[in-house]
Scaffold this active site. Sequence first.
Site, PDB file in Angstrom:
ATOM      1  N   GLY A   1       1.446  -8.327  -4.110  1.00 40.08           N
ATOM      2  CA  GLY A   1       2.393  -7.605  -3.266  1.00 40.08           C
ATOM      3  C   GLY A   1       1.768  -7.257  -1.936  1.00 40.08           C
ATOM      4  O   GLY A   1       0.543  -7.131  -1.826  1.00 40.08           O
TER       5      GLY A   1
ATOM      6  N   GLN B   1       0.744  -2.770   5.820  1.00 40.51           N
ATOM      7  CA  GLN B   1      -0.620  -3.286   5.675  1.00 40.51           C
ATOM      8  C   GLN B   1      -0.986  -4.325   6.729  1.00 40.51           C
ATOM      9  O   GLN B   1      -2.153  -4.621   6.928  1.00 40.51           O
ATOM     10  CB  GLN B   1      -0.797  -3.903   4.275  1.00 40.51           C
ATOM     11  CG  GLN B   1      -0.715  -2.876   3.166  1.00 40.51           C
ATOM     12  CD  GLN B   1      -0.793  -3.549   1.821  1.00 40.51           C
ATOM     13  OE1 GLN B   1       0.217  -3.997   1.277  1.00 40.51           O
ATOM     14  NE2 GLN B   1      -2.000  -3.653   1.275  1.00 40.51           N
TER      15      GLN B   1
ATOM     16  N   CYS C   1      -5.404  -3.059  -4.505  1.00 38.09           N
ATOM     17  CA  CYS C   1      -4.659  -3.144  -3.251  1.00 38.09           C
ATOM     18  C   CYS C   1      -5.443  -4.009  -2.272  1.00 38.09           C
ATOM     19  O   CYS C   1      -6.659  -3.861  -2.157  1.00 38.09           O
ATOM     20  CB  CYS C   1      -4.495  -1.735  -2.690  1.00 38.09           C
ATOM     21  SG  CYS C   1      -3.590  -1.683  -1.141  1.00 38.09           S
ATOM     22  N   LEU C   2      -4.736  -4.877  -1.558  1.00 40.76           N
ATOM     23  CA  LEU C   2      -5.419  -5.740  -0.584  1.00 40.76           C
ATOM     24  C   LEU C   2      -6.052  -4.921   0.547  1.00 40.76           C
ATOM     25  O   LEU C   2      -6.967  -5.392   1.207  1.00 40.76           O
ATOM     26  CB  LEU C   2      -4.443  -6.778  -0.014  1.00 40.76           C
ATOM     27  CG  LEU C   2      -3.949  -7.835  -1.011  1.00 40.76           C
ATOM     28  CD1 LEU C   2      -2.905  -8.731  -0.358  1.00 40.76           C
ATOM     29  CD2 LEU C   2      -5.107  -8.664  -1.559  1.00 40.76           C
TER      30      LEU C   2
ATOM     31  N   GLU D   1       4.123  -0.744  -3.450  1.00 34.74           N
ATOM     32  CA  GLU D   1       4.439  -1.237  -2.097  1.00 34.74           C
ATOM     33  C   GLU D   1       5.358  -0.267  -1.351  1.00 34.74           C
ATOM     34  O   GLU D   1       5.224  -0.081  -0.147  1.00 34.74           O
ATOM     35  CB  GLU D   1       5.077  -2.629  -2.162  1.00 34.74           C
ATOM     36  CG  GLU D   1       4.252  -3.707  -2.853  1.00 34.74           C
ATOM     37  CD  GLU D   1       2.807  -3.793  -2.390  1.00 34.74           C
ATOM     38  OE1 GLU D   1       2.516  -3.469  -1.216  1.00 34.74           O
ATOM     39  OE2 GLU D   1       1.957  -4.176  -3.209  1.00 34.74           O
TER      40      GLU D   1
ATOM     41  N   HIS E   1       3.386   2.354   0.249  1.00 35.55           N
ATOM     42  CA  HIS E   1       2.801   1.925   1.533  1.00 35.55           C
ATOM     43  C   HIS E   1       3.767   2.200   2.684  1.00 35.55           C
ATOM     44  O   HIS E   1       3.355   2.642   3.755  1.00 35.55           O
ATOM     45  CB  HIS E   1       2.494   0.421   1.524  1.00 35.55           C
ATOM     46  CG  HIS E   1       1.181   0.058   0.909  1.00 35.55           C
ATOM     47  ND1 HIS E   1      -0.024   0.540   1.379  1.00 35.55           N
ATOM     48  CD2 HIS E   1       0.868  -0.784  -0.112  1.00 35.55           C
ATOM     49  CE1 HIS E   1      -1.013   0.019   0.653  1.00 35.55           C
ATOM     50  NE2 HIS E   1      -0.496  -0.778  -0.264  1.00 35.55           N
TER      51      HIS E   1
END
Length: 171
Positions: free
Chosen positions: A46, A51, A92-93, A135, A138
Amino acid sequence: MARLPILRYPDPRLHSVARPVAGVDERVRRLVDDMLETMYASDGVGLAATQVDVHERVIVMDTSEQHDRPLVLINPEILKRSEEMAVNEEGCLSVPLIYDRVERPARVTVRALGRDGQPFELEAEGLTAVCVQHEMDHLMGKVFVEYLSLLKRDRIRTKMLKKTRDELRGK
Ligand code: NI
């Protein structure tokens, strides 16, 4: 399509609150396609627009086993949350190589617009429910580490700052 740079925690821009998308046009579709390319290239399930430093309510996801079922949620809204809660390990990226347990409602019903601008509803459970809630956080400027203790969060912040410094030095 293009791969976009991903903001890393504790970048303050990750705490921006995203605004709704006014209309799903060419620009938004290009953003969606770039976000999908970025997510797949990073082995993520995701990615929120926040981001990639775009503060609009756009999410891409793919929780399928073969990574061949992209899901696009524009202006997502949660219609229903289950009372039942579930604890899952999240990553999380924007917080690479950190995984920890977060408790959230086990199931959610979400309404959003797709890449074609058409509204749809999604009844999510399991990894998809975790991902959509992660997400959507975020988009509100919230990173999953904020569910963890202050002590853990401080350790993660220090680790991420060091990692970024080392990378800039080419270590
Ligand atoms: Ni994330």
